[in-house]
Design a protein around this motif. Structure first.
Motif, PDB file in Angstrom:
ATOM      1  N   TYR A  52       0.846  -1.249   0.018  1.00 54.72           N
ATOM      2  CA  TYR A  52      -0.039   0.056  -0.030  1.00 54.72           C
ATOM      3  C   TYR A  52       0.864   1.227  -0.165  1.00 54.72           C
ATOM      4  N   CYS A  53       0.571   2.191  -0.698  1.00 53.29           N
ATOM      5  CA  CYS A  53       1.063   3.514  -0.588  1.00 53.29           C
ATOM      6  C   CYS A  53       0.049   4.698  -0.700  1.00 53.29           C
ATOM      7  N   TYR A  54       0.285   5.638   0.059  1.00 52.72           N
ATOM      8  CA  TYR A  54      -0.498   6.990   0.029  1.00 52.72           C
ATOM      9  C   TYR A  54       0.439   8.160  -0.233  1.00 52.72           C
ATOM     10  N   VAL A  55       0.229   8.910  -1.325  1.00 57.83           N
ATOM     11  CA  VAL A  55       0.717  10.042  -1.693  1.00 57.83           C
ATOM     12  C   VAL A  55      -0.195  11.019  -1.934  1.00 57.83           C
ATOM     13  N   SER A  56       0.051  12.343  -1.345  1.00 55.55           N
ATOM     14  CA  SER A  56      -0.831  13.594  -1.443  1.00 55.55           C
ATOM     15  C   SER A  56      -0.118  14.434  -3.027  1.00 55.55           C
ATOM     16  N   LEU A  57      -1.021  14.634  -3.802  1.00 55.46           N
ATOM     17  CA  LEU A  57      -0.552  15.246  -5.035  1.00 55.46           C
ATOM     18  C   LEU A  57      -0.224  16.719  -4.772  1.00 55.46           C
ATOM     19  N   PHE A  58      -0.579  17.488  -3.591  1.00 55.57           N
ATOM     20  CA  PHE A  58      -0.192  18.587  -3.300  1.00 55.57           C
ATOM     21  C   PHE A  58       1.339  18.838  -3.053  1.00 55.57           C
ATOM     22  N   GLY A  59       1.862  19.773  -3.943  1.00 58.21           N
ATOM     23  CA  GLY A  59       3.372  19.911  -3.930  1.00 58.21           C
ATOM     24  C   GLY A  59       4.191  19.109  -4.916  1.00 58.21           C
ATOM     25  N   ILE A  60       3.576  17.997  -5.399  1.00 57.62           N
ATOM     26  CA  ILE A  60       4.180  17.179  -6.549  1.00 57.62           C
ATOM     27  C   ILE A  60       4.515  18.024  -7.913  1.00 57.62           C
ATOM     28  N   THR A  68       8.721   8.375  -7.765  1.00 59.87           N
ATOM     29  CA  THR A  68       9.690   8.151  -6.763  1.00 59.87           C
ATOM     30  C   THR A  68       8.984   8.190  -5.409  1.00 59.87           C
ATOM     31  N   ALA A  69       7.786   9.033  -5.042  1.00 57.93           N
ATOM     32  CA  ALA A  69       7.319   9.145  -3.865  1.00 57.93           C
ATOM     33  C   ALA A  69       6.406   8.004  -3.605  1.00 57.93           C
ATOM     34  N   ILE A  70       5.756   7.234  -4.852  1.00 53.76           N
ATOM     35  CA  ILE A  70       5.047   6.155  -4.818  1.00 53.76           C
ATOM     36  C   ILE A  70       5.897   4.840  -4.129  1.00 53.76           C
ATOM     37  N   PHE A  71       7.255   4.894  -4.894  1.00 53.05           N
ATOM     38  CA  PHE A  71       8.253   3.564  -4.315  1.00 53.05           C
ATOM     39  C   PHE A  71       8.572   3.982  -3.098  1.00 53.05           C
ATOM     40  N   ALA A  72       8.990   5.148  -2.644  1.00 58.92           N
ATOM     41  CA  ALA A  72       9.506   5.323  -1.489  1.00 58.92           C
ATOM     42  C   ALA A  72       8.599   5.199  -0.261  1.00 58.92           C
ATOM     43  N   LEU A 127      14.827   3.875 -11.728  1.00 60.98           N
ATOM     44  CA  LEU A 127      14.357   2.554 -11.130  1.00 60.98           C
ATOM     45  C   LEU A 127      13.073   2.448 -10.764  1.00 60.98           C
ATOM     46  N   ALA A 128      12.558   3.491 -10.154  1.00 63.07           N
ATOM     47  CA  ALA A 128      11.169   3.480  -9.521  1.00 63.07           C
ATOM     48  C   ALA A 128      10.060   2.757 -10.258  1.00 63.07           C
TER      49      ALA A 128
END
Length: 271
Positions: A52-60, A68-72, A127-128
């Motif tokens: 599972y991954c949570y990323v806010s698009l605010f600031g992307i 990269t954020a999704i992978f990290a 790589l991500a």
């Protein structure tokens, strides 16, 4: 659409391994993300995908940054909601790594014939994209996307790629009224979005979601909040925090005093 209907559909979404895209729309403050997180925790043992991954698009600001954020930020579904100390962290990373390493090694094998690879440092950005697979991905705050730096079409294109090429399940959460790219979303909605839900809970559903079970005088607060048709989760949680503070200060006084003070929270929850 009531919260109960949204929860039923979202639960089915989590309990299936079929790659899909779920859009959850709703006004600011109604608790879209809060409700999603609760539902995810309640159903984590039944989730068919392991990550599972949570990323806010605010600031992307770019697709590369988003990848990269999704992978990290990807973690094991089984670890959601758990308190992580150093021992737990090590164990979860080992378990998660063993689950993922076969898939990752297959993806990385395509680089084996690149000349001088042993002497090169391949950036995580490169790589991500190849390491993200079979993951439940929540992309929040679509309406807050910086459209001057990254186009909405790019986000929707990535979502489509994650679904069809990476076998992911994607949740897109946003306030449609505040969306800067309504025309773009409408143009690509049929192609990208499989399920679209409007999260519009009733005042009673909002109270059930926002007011803790152990809140002092919960039923009294809930009764008045429902009568005032308060649906904003942030306001209800402020009311709950004030009610706790009041209980600590005057909870030993006559119950009528506490109930009157609790009622006042509903009319002035910020101060």
């Amino acid at each position: 659409m009531s919260a109960a209907v949204v929860k039923t559909v979202a639960r089915r979404f989590l309990n299936s391994e079929t790659p899909e895209v779920l859009a959850i729309k709703g006004a600011w403050g109604v608790g879209k993300t809060f409700a999603w997180n609760q539902l995810l925790l309640q159903n984590k043992n039944n989730c068919k995908l392991p990550s599972y991954c949570y990323v806010s698009l605010f600031g992307i600001s770019s697709i590369a940054e988003l990848r990269t954020a999704i992978f990290a930020k990807t973690t094991a579904v089984s670890s959601l909601g758990e308190h992580w100390d150093s021992r737990t962290t090590n164990k979860k990373w080992v378990d998660f790594g063993l689950e993922s390493i076969k898939g990752w090694s297959h993806q990385l094998s395509k680089f084996k014939d690149v000349p001088y690879l042993k002497n090169l440092s391949i950036g995580l950005e490169a790589l991500a994209p190849h390491l993200i697979r079979k993951t439940i991905i929540c992309l929040d705050d679509f309406e807050r996307l910086n459209t001057e730096r990254i186009k909405p079409e790019e986000i929707l294109g990535l979502i489509s790629e994650l679904k069809y090429e990476k076998e992911c399940k994607v949740v897109l959460i946003f306030n449609e009224v505040e969306l800067h790219s309504k025309e773009t979303y409408q143009r690509y909605r049929e192609k990208v979005i499989d399920i679209e839900l409007l999260y519009a809970p009733t005042a009673e559903e909002a109270c059930e979601l926002a007011l803790p079970e152990d809140l002092p005088h919960r039923e009294t607060i809930k009764k008045h909040a429902v009568s005032l048709k308060i649906k904003n989760i942030r306001i209800l949680r402020k009311i709950a925090e004030l009610a706790k503070l009041l209980h600590e200060a005057i909870g030993s006084l006559h119950i009528g005093v506490m109930e009157q003070a609790s009622n006042n929270c509903l009319y002035n929850p910020v101060t």
